[in-house]
Design a protein around this motif. Structure first.
Motif, PDB file in Angstrom:
ATOM      1  N   GLN A  51       0.831  -1.201   0.000  1.00 38.45           N
ATOM      2  CA  GLN A  51       0.000   0.000   0.000  1.00 38.45           C
ATOM      3  C   GLN A  51       0.867   1.253   0.000  1.00 38.45           C
ATOM      4  OE1 GLN A  51      -2.501  -0.296   3.469  1.00 38.45           O
ATOM      5  NE2 GLN A  51      -3.434  -2.219   2.835  1.00 38.45           N
ATOM      6  N   LYS A  52       0.305   2.325  -0.533  1.00 36.58           N
ATOM      7  CA  LYS A  52       0.997   3.604  -0.467  1.00 36.58           C
ATOM      8  C   LYS A  52       1.020   4.104   0.977  1.00 36.58           C
ATOM      9  CE  LYS A  52       0.181   5.399  -5.134  1.00 36.58           C
ATOM     10  NZ  LYS A  52      -0.418   6.492  -5.932  1.00 36.58           N
ATOM     11  N   VAL A  53       2.121   4.720   1.338  1.00 40.41           N
ATOM     12  CA  VAL A  53       2.269   5.303   2.674  1.00 40.41           C
ATOM     13  C   VAL A  53       2.761   6.732   2.518  1.00 40.41           C
ATOM     14  CG1 VAL A  53       2.711   3.113   3.855  1.00 40.41           C
ATOM     15  CG2 VAL A  53       4.613   4.376   2.843  1.00 40.41           C
ATOM     16  N   GLY A  54       2.607   7.517   3.596  1.00 46.95           N
ATOM     17  CA  GLY A  54       3.108   8.884   3.573  1.00 46.95           C
ATOM     18  C   GLY A  54       2.065   9.928   3.261  1.00 46.95           C
ATOM     19  N   ASP A  55       0.786   9.521   3.198  1.00 46.81           N
ATOM     20  CA  ASP A  55      -0.256  10.519   2.930  1.00 46.81           C
ATOM     21  C   ASP A  55      -0.380  11.488   4.103  1.00 46.81           C
ATOM     22  OD1 ASP A  55      -1.355   8.365   4.464  1.00 46.81           O
ATOM     23  OD2 ASP A  55      -3.345   9.154   4.073  1.00 46.81           O
ATOM     24  N   ILE A  56      -0.911  12.663   3.834  1.00 44.31           N
ATOM     25  CA  ILE A  56      -0.980  13.729   4.849  1.00 44.31           C
ATOM     26  C   ILE A  56      -2.312  13.643   5.580  1.00 44.31           C
ATOM     27  CG2 ILE A  56      -0.983  16.219   5.241  1.00 44.31           C
ATOM     28  CD1 ILE A  56       0.772  16.494   2.745  1.00 44.31           C
ATOM     29  N   GLU A  57      -2.244  13.415   6.866  1.00 45.80           N
ATOM     30  CA  GLU A  57      -3.451  13.327   7.692  1.00 45.80           C
ATOM     31  C   GLU A  57      -3.866  14.691   8.229  1.00 45.80           C
ATOM     32  OE1 GLU A  57      -5.086  10.894  11.634  1.00 45.80           O
ATOM     33  OE2 GLU A  57      -3.268  10.243  10.595  1.00 45.80           O
ATOM     34  N   ALA A  58      -2.887  15.508   8.622  1.00 49.58           N
ATOM     35  CA  ALA A  58      -3.223  16.799   9.223  1.00 49.58           C
ATOM     36  C   ALA A  58      -2.068  17.760   9.077  1.00 49.58           C
ATOM     37  CB  ALA A  58      -3.592  16.631  10.701  1.00 49.58           C
ATOM     38  N   LEU A  59      -2.390  19.047   9.119  1.00 51.46           N
ATOM     39  CA  LEU A  59      -1.410  20.122   9.152  1.00 51.46           C
ATOM     40  C   LEU A  59      -1.542  20.853  10.476  1.00 51.46           C
ATOM     41  CD1 LEU A  59      -2.030  21.684   5.605  1.00 51.46           C
ATOM     42  CD2 LEU A  59      -0.260  20.017   6.232  1.00 51.46           C
ATOM     43  N   VAL A  60      -0.412  21.195  11.079  1.00 59.20           N
ATOM     44  CA  VAL A  60      -0.401  22.001  12.301  1.00 59.20           C
ATOM     45  C   VAL A  60       0.419  23.248  11.987  1.00 59.20           C
ATOM     46  CG1 VAL A  60       0.048  22.072  14.774  1.00 59.20           C
ATOM     47  CG2 VAL A  60      -0.464  19.871  13.662  1.00 59.20           C
ATOM     48  N   LEU A  61      -0.251  24.402  11.940  1.00 62.63           N
ATOM     49  CA  LEU A  61       0.370  25.643  11.478  1.00 62.63           C
ATOM     50  C   LEU A  61       0.547  26.599  12.647  1.00 62.63           C
ATOM     51  CD1 LEU A  61      -1.757  26.118   8.224  1.00 62.63           C
ATOM     52  CD2 LEU A  61       0.391  24.850   8.521  1.00 62.63           C
ATOM     53  N   PHE A  62       1.780  27.007  12.896  1.00 65.90           N
ATOM     54  CA  PHE A  62       2.100  27.915  13.993  1.00 65.90           C
ATOM     55  C   PHE A  62       2.320  29.311  13.415  1.00 65.90           C
ATOM     56  CE2 PHE A  62       3.435  23.682  15.265  1.00 65.90           C
ATOM     57  CZ  PHE A  62       2.893  23.573  16.532  1.00 65.90           C
ATOM     58  N   THR A  63       1.499  30.247  13.844  1.00 64.23           N
ATOM     59  CA  THR A  63       1.562  31.584  13.273  1.00 64.23           C
ATOM     60  C   THR A  63       1.094  32.611  14.300  1.00 64.23           C
ATOM     61  OG1 THR A  63       0.976  32.896  11.318  1.00 64.23           O
ATOM     62  CG2 THR A  63      -0.757  31.501  12.255  1.00 64.23           C
ATOM     63  N   SER A 117     -11.831  14.640   3.862  1.00 69.49           N
ATOM     64  CA  SER A 117     -11.483  15.917   4.486  1.00 69.49           C
ATOM     65  C   SER A 117     -10.100  15.783   5.111  1.00 69.49           C
ATOM     66  CB  SER A 117     -12.506  16.316   5.554  1.00 69.49           C
ATOM     67  OG  SER A 117     -12.486  15.399   6.641  1.00 69.49           O
ATOM     68  N   GLY A 118      -9.501  16.918   5.402  1.00 71.22           N
ATOM     69  CA  GLY A 118      -8.228  16.958   6.098  1.00 71.22           C
ATOM     70  C   GLY A 118      -8.327  17.924   7.264  1.00 71.22           C
ATOM     71  N   THR A 119      -7.539  17.687   8.293  1.00 64.52           N
ATOM     72  CA  THR A 119      -7.610  18.493   9.506  1.00 64.52           C
ATOM     73  C   THR A 119      -6.472  19.505   9.536  1.00 64.52           C
ATOM     74  OG1 THR A 119      -8.518  16.583  10.682  1.00 64.52           O
ATOM     75  CG2 THR A 119      -7.748  18.425  12.018  1.00 64.52           C
ATOM     76  N   VAL A 120      -6.825  20.751   9.840  1.00 63.30           N
ATOM     77  CA  VAL A 120      -5.838  21.794  10.065  1.00 63.30           C
ATOM     78  C   VAL A 120      -5.961  22.270  11.498  1.00 63.30           C
ATOM     79  CG1 VAL A 120      -5.007  24.088   9.430  1.00 63.30           C
ATOM     80  CG2 VAL A 120      -5.860  22.546   7.657  1.00 63.30           C
ATOM     81  N   PHE A 121      -4.845  22.333  12.204  1.00 62.03           N
ATOM     82  CA  PHE A 121      -4.808  22.929  13.536  1.00 62.03           C
ATOM     83  C   PHE A 121      -4.091  24.274  13.411  1.00 62.03           C
ATOM     84  CE2 PHE A 121      -5.198  18.408  14.280  1.00 62.03           C
ATOM     85  CZ  PHE A 121      -6.164  18.336  15.278  1.00 62.03           C
TER      86      PHE A 121
END
Length: 323
Positions: A51-63, A117-121
């Motif tokens: 199986q493919k691995v390395g897909d993006i589950e979530a982004l956590v952005l510090f700003t 969907s994807g999760t952004v924090f």
């Protein structure tokens, strides 16, 4: 299990979208070289099943608060096709959150297996205060590392944000030992810097080594004893470890083993010093590390998931980006 990407965010949407489009390009192509690039990701059973691995589950952005509230807008950018720096329109700056939402809906599905969907924090930090910024970053890392049996896979992107944010990310990675990869991306020229997607593969992705500063349990016991009792001779230190930390000291067959295997690395790093021959004390480097180590241990003690963290703290907000 997907990857959580942690990164600083300033005024350029390309620092987020560029790496995503680069990774998606390689994820979709899935050549032998691409498979090798993602080979450390995912679970053993996934890789064994092809199986493919390395897909993006979530982004956590510090700003900053100003970026989050739209008081500081993004820079203008070129809406280029992936892999090229020509052929796209010039776009005006605007609310960073709105721009990223729109672009993420377009680009994220290409590297988001079986999700709609994807999760952004969105994390507010102080770009002038490394202690506050570091404290919030290690709370996120502790929450991700403690999730489930193995924790989440964490990658850190050092492209965006300012020096305070990136220094805090690097320090958190080094002390925690919980970060799988550190990287940044670079553009080939000034035109490419304005492009929101990656413009070329060659020279774009730069991998950095994760330099661990984390201590194993026995090294931490040595530090605790030296903090509690001051300078200790090699003999006293060996004796106390065997009596007070006997469950950690099975391999301490001699004082020489203690000196060579455990004290020598701490001495080389300036964590301990040899105050007198065969008498050890804490060194100046520990005084620099100690407050950051304490912040990390405090964060780990809460045993919260990142979802629980976002519910408990005002500085972190969870958002689902529906594709």
């Amino acid at each position: 299990m997907g990857v959580y990407h942690l990164m600083g965010l300033g005024r350029s949407p390309g620092v987020v979208i560029g790496p995503i489009t680069y990774l998606a390009h390689r994820y979709q192509r899935w050549s032998v070289a691409d498979q090798g690039f993602f080979a450390r990701s995912g679970e053993v059973r996934q890789r064994a099943a092809g199986q493919k691995v390395g897909d993006i589950e979530a982004l956590v952005l510090f700003t900053t608060r100003e970026v989050l509230r739209g008081q500081v807008t993004s820079y203008p950018y070129i809406d280029n096709p992936g892999g090229r720096k020509t052929g796209g329109p010039q776009c005006e700056g605007g609310s960073m959150r709105k721009i990223l939402r729109d672009l993420l809906r377009q680009e994220w599905p290409a590297i988001c297996t079986d999700r709609r969907s994807g999760t952004v924090f969105w994390c507010e930090v102080d770009r002038r205060d490394i202690r506050i910024t570091y404290r919030r970053i290690v709370q996120v890392i502790a929450a991700l590392a403690g999730a489930g049996g193995q924790g989440k896979e964490i990658w850190i992107n050092l492209t965006g944000g300012n020096n305070v944010i990136n220094a805090a990310l690097m320090l958190a990675a080094a002390l925690s030992g919980d970060v799988a990869r550190i990287y940044y991306v670079q553009a080939e020229d000034e035109v490419a810097e304005k492009c929101v997607r990656f413009t070329a593969e060659d020279g774009y992705w730069v991998e950095l080594p994760v330099m661990p500063l984390s201590f194993d349990l026995l090294q931490r016991a040595i530090i605790d004893l030296l903090e509690a009792h001051g300078p200790l001779s090699l003999r006293d230190l060996h004796s106390r470890l065997q009596s007070e930390y006997w469950h950690l000291s099975q391999e301490l067959t001699s004082k020489e083993t203690l000196r060579r295997v455990y004290l020598a690395p701490l001495w080389k790093g300036g964590i301990v010093i040899e105050a007198q021959p065969e008498v050890y004390a804490l060194g100046p480097q520990w005084e620099l590390i100690r407050p950051y180590q304490e912040e990390l241990e405090e964060a780990r003690s809460h045993r919260r998931t990142i979802q629980e963290l976002s519910e408990a703290e005002e500085w972190i907000e969870q958002e689902e980006i529906v594709f």
